[in-house]
Write a protein that holds these residues in place. Sequence first.
Motif, mmCIF file in Angstrom:
data_model
loop_
_atom_site.group_PDB
_atom_site.id
_atom_site.type_symbol
_atom_site.label_atom_id
_atom_site.label_comp_id
_atom_site.label_asym_id
_atom_site.label_seq_id
_atom_site.Cartn_x
_atom_site.Cartn_y
_atom_site.Cartn_z
ATOM 1 N N HIS A 112 0.835 -1.207 0.000
ATOM 2 C CA HIS A 112 0.000 0.000 0.000
ATOM 3 C C HIS A 112 0.871 1.258 0.000
ATOM 4 C CE1 HIS A 112 -3.508 2.464 0.727
ATOM 5 N NE2 HIS A 112 -2.912 3.001 1.781
ATOM 6 N N ARG A 113 1.938 1.227 0.772
ATOM 7 C CA ARG A 113 2.846 2.378 0.848
ATOM 8 C C ARG A 113 3.460 2.689 -0.515
ATOM 9 N NH1 ARG A 113 5.910 0.860 5.050
ATOM 10 N NH2 ARG A 113 7.479 -0.110 3.748
ATOM 11 N N ILE A 114 3.744 1.644 -1.316
ATOM 12 C CA ILE A 114 4.345 1.867 -2.640
ATOM 13 C C ILE A 114 3.291 1.850 -3.746
ATOM 14 C CG2 ILE A 114 6.626 1.047 -1.934
ATOM 15 C CD1 ILE A 114 5.983 -1.603 -3.442
ATOM 16 N N LYS A 115 2.024 1.969 -3.332
ATOM 17 C CA LYS A 115 0.883 2.091 -4.247
ATOM 18 C C LYS A 115 0.668 0.843 -5.116
ATOM 19 C CE LYS A 115 0.766 6.960 -3.874
ATOM 20 N NZ LYS A 115 0.714 6.995 -2.480
ATOM 21 N N LYS A 116 0.923 -0.329 -4.534
ATOM 22 C CA LYS A 116 0.692 -1.598 -5.239
ATOM 23 C C LYS A 116 -0.465 -2.385 -4.633
ATOM 24 C CE LYS A 116 4.158 -1.172 -8.087
ATOM 25 N NZ LYS A 116 3.955 -0.955 -9.496
ATOM 26 N N ALA A 117 -1.068 -1.864 -3.578
ATOM 27 C CA ALA A 117 -2.246 -2.482 -2.968
ATOM 28 C C ALA A 117 -3.237 -1.382 -2.610
ATOM 29 C CB ALA A 117 -1.858 -3.266 -1.715
ATOM 30 N N ASP A 118 -4.519 -1.705 -2.705
ATOM 31 C CA ASP A 118 -5.556 -0.715 -2.424
ATOM 32 C C ASP A 118 -5.613 -0.307 -0.963
ATOM 33 O OD1 ASP A 118 -6.323 -0.636 -5.084
ATOM 34 O OD2 ASP A 118 -7.833 -2.203 -4.827
ATOM 35 N N ASP A 119 -5.343 -1.248 -0.065
ATOM 36 C CA ASP A 119 -5.360 -0.917 1.352
ATOM 37 C C ASP A 119 -4.289 -1.729 2.072
ATOM 38 O OD1 ASP A 119 -6.461 -3.389 2.631
ATOM 39 O OD2 ASP A 119 -8.194 -2.909 1.393
ATOM 40 N N PRO A 120 -3.929 -1.307 3.275
ATOM 41 C CA PRO A 120 -2.864 -1.978 4.015
ATOM 42 C C PRO A 120 -3.329 -3.136 4.901
ATOM 43 C CG PRO A 120 -3.458 0.032 5.147
ATOM 44 C CD PRO A 120 -4.299 -0.029 3.892
ATOM 45 N N LEU A 121 -4.623 -3.457 4.850
ATOM 46 C CA LEU A 121 -5.165 -4.453 5.772
ATOM 47 C C LEU A 121 -4.733 -5.872 5.436
ATOM 48 C CD1 LEU A 121 -8.810 -3.166 6.282
ATOM 49 C CD2 LEU A 121 -6.807 -2.811 7.745
ATOM 50 N N CYS A 122 -4.673 -6.677 6.454
ATOM 51 C CA CYS A 122 -4.327 -8.085 6.334
ATOM 52 C C CYS A 122 -5.410 -8.810 5.534
ATOM 53 C CB CYS A 122 -4.198 -8.698 7.725
ATOM 54 S SG CYS A 122 -3.960 -10.478 7.718
ATOM 55 N N PRO A 123 -5.035 -9.557 4.495
ATOM 56 C CA PRO A 123 -6.040 -10.280 3.719
ATOM 57 C C PRO A 123 -6.597 -11.500 4.464
ATOM 58 C CG PRO A 123 -3.867 -10.815 2.917
ATOM 59 C CD PRO A 123 -3.692 -9.736 3.953
ATOM 60 N N ASN A 124 -5.912 -11.931 5.507
ATOM 61 C CA ASN A 124 -6.385 -13.076 6.282
ATOM 62 C C ASN A 124 -7.488 -12.686 7.255
ATOM 63 O OD1 ASN A 124 -4.663 -15.147 5.233
ATOM 64 N ND2 ASN A 124 -2.990 -14.199 6.354
ATOM 65 N N CYS A 125 -7.243 -11.657 8.057
ATOM 66 C CA CYS A 125 -8.215 -11.279 9.089
ATOM 67 C C CYS A 125 -8.977 -10.008 8.743
ATOM 68 C CB CYS A 125 -7.533 -11.128 10.450
ATOM 69 S SG CYS A 125 -6.430 -9.698 10.562
ATOM 70 N N GLY A 126 -8.391 -9.125 7.933
ATOM 71 C CA GLY A 126 -9.051 -7.885 7.539
ATOM 72 C C GLY A 126 -9.228 -6.875 8.646
ATOM 73 N N VAL A 127 -8.543 -7.098 9.772
ATOM 74 C CA VAL A 127 -8.747 -6.255 10.947
ATOM 75 C C VAL A 127 -7.645 -5.219 11.122
ATOM 76 C CG1 VAL A 127 -8.953 -6.280 13.468
ATOM 77 C CG2 VAL A 127 -10.018 -8.080 12.110
ATOM 78 N N ARG A 128 -6.404 -5.616 10.920
ATOM 79 C CA ARG A 128 -5.272 -4.723 11.165
ATOM 80 C C ARG A 128 -4.392 -4.638 9.927
ATOM 81 N NH1 ARG A 128 -2.859 -5.992 17.017
ATOM 82 N NH2 ARG A 128 -1.996 -3.939 16.660
ATOM 83 N N GLU A 129 -3.494 -3.633 9.933
ATOM 84 C CA GLU A 129 -2.538 -3.531 8.837
ATOM 85 C C GLU A 129 -1.645 -4.769 8.829
ATOM 86 O OE1 GLU A 129 -0.281 0.068 8.694
ATOM 87 O OE2 GLU A 129 -2.060 1.305 8.426
ATOM 88 N N GLU A 130 -1.360 -5.245 7.632
ATOM 89 C CA GLU A 130 -0.521 -6.424 7.494
ATOM 90 C C GLU A 130 0.951 -6.013 7.505
ATOM 91 O OE1 GLU A 130 -0.319 -10.410 4.795
ATOM 92 O OE2 GLU A 130 -0.433 -8.488 3.755
ATOM 93 N N THR A 131 1.542 -6.114 8.672
ATOM 94 C CA THR A 131 2.951 -5.832 8.872
ATOM 95 C C THR A 131 3.654 -7.148 9.188
ATOM 96 O OG1 THR A 131 2.680 -5.545 11.244
ATOM 97 C CG2 THR A 131 2.418 -3.555 9.871
ATOM 98 N N VAL A 132 4.965 -7.107 9.272
ATOM 99 C CA VAL A 132 5.728 -8.290 9.660
ATOM 100 C C VAL A 132 5.299 -8.726 11.063
ATOM 101 C CG1 VAL A 132 8.036 -9.190 10.150
ATOM 102 C CG2 VAL A 132 7.661 -7.734 8.151
ATOM 103 N N ARG A 133 5.187 -7.789 11.979
ATOM 104 C CA ARG A 133 4.750 -8.097 13.351
ATOM 105 C C ARG A 133 3.375 -8.759 13.340
ATOM 106 N NH1 ARG A 133 5.983 -6.963 18.351
ATOM 107 N NH2 ARG A 133 7.568 -5.446 17.815
ATOM 108 N N HIS A 134 2.454 -8.192 12.560
ATOM 109 C CA HIS A 134 1.104 -8.749 12.495
ATOM 110 C C HIS A 134 1.139 -10.184 11.954
ATOM 111 C CE1 HIS A 134 -3.240 -8.888 12.081
ATOM 112 N NE2 HIS A 134 -3.056 -9.364 10.862
ATOM 113 N N LEU A 135 1.861 -10.386 10.880
ATOM 114 C CA LEU A 135 1.941 -11.718 10.278
ATOM 115 C C LEU A 135 2.503 -12.739 11.262
ATOM 116 C CD1 LEU A 135 1.808 -13.485 7.609
ATOM 117 C CD2 LEU A 135 4.238 -12.931 7.380
ATOM 118 N N LEU A 136 3.632 -12.410 11.872
ATOM 119 C CA LEU A 136 4.330 -13.383 12.714
ATOM 120 C C LEU A 136 3.721 -13.551 14.105
ATOM 121 C CD1 LEU A 136 8.064 -12.581 11.871
ATOM 122 C CD2 LEU A 136 6.626 -14.423 10.949
#
Length: 105
Positions: free
Chosen positions: A16-40
């Motif tokens: 999302h930051r580099i304009k390659k995704a519409d939003d930064p949300l996690c595609p698994n849960c849809g609740v929070r931004e998908e970051t490395v911390r969120h994933l792991l």
Amino acid sequence: MIQLRTGHIPLNQHLHRIKKADDPLCPNCGVREETVRHLLLICSKLNNARDRMLRRGGAKSRNLHALLTDKTLIPLVYQFIDESKRLRSVFGTIMPPKFEEDSEE
């Protein structure tokens, strides 16, 4: 591993930051931004794979810095990411690195 450490990895927050995704949300849960911390460490949809990683890695595997730097935990991170299937479309099957044993001089 460098991509995980720097956050420059194809997770939605970075995309999302580099304009390659519409939003930064996690595609698994849809609740929070998908970051490395969120994933792991956070995404509830990955609890089963995370529980396996935590059982194998012990208490220190609950720390993001340790997960990304400790040679004993890095293979568990690779296995977790492979089990999550989140980055398979980009990287294919992810194989854990093999570290050479520290040799005594």
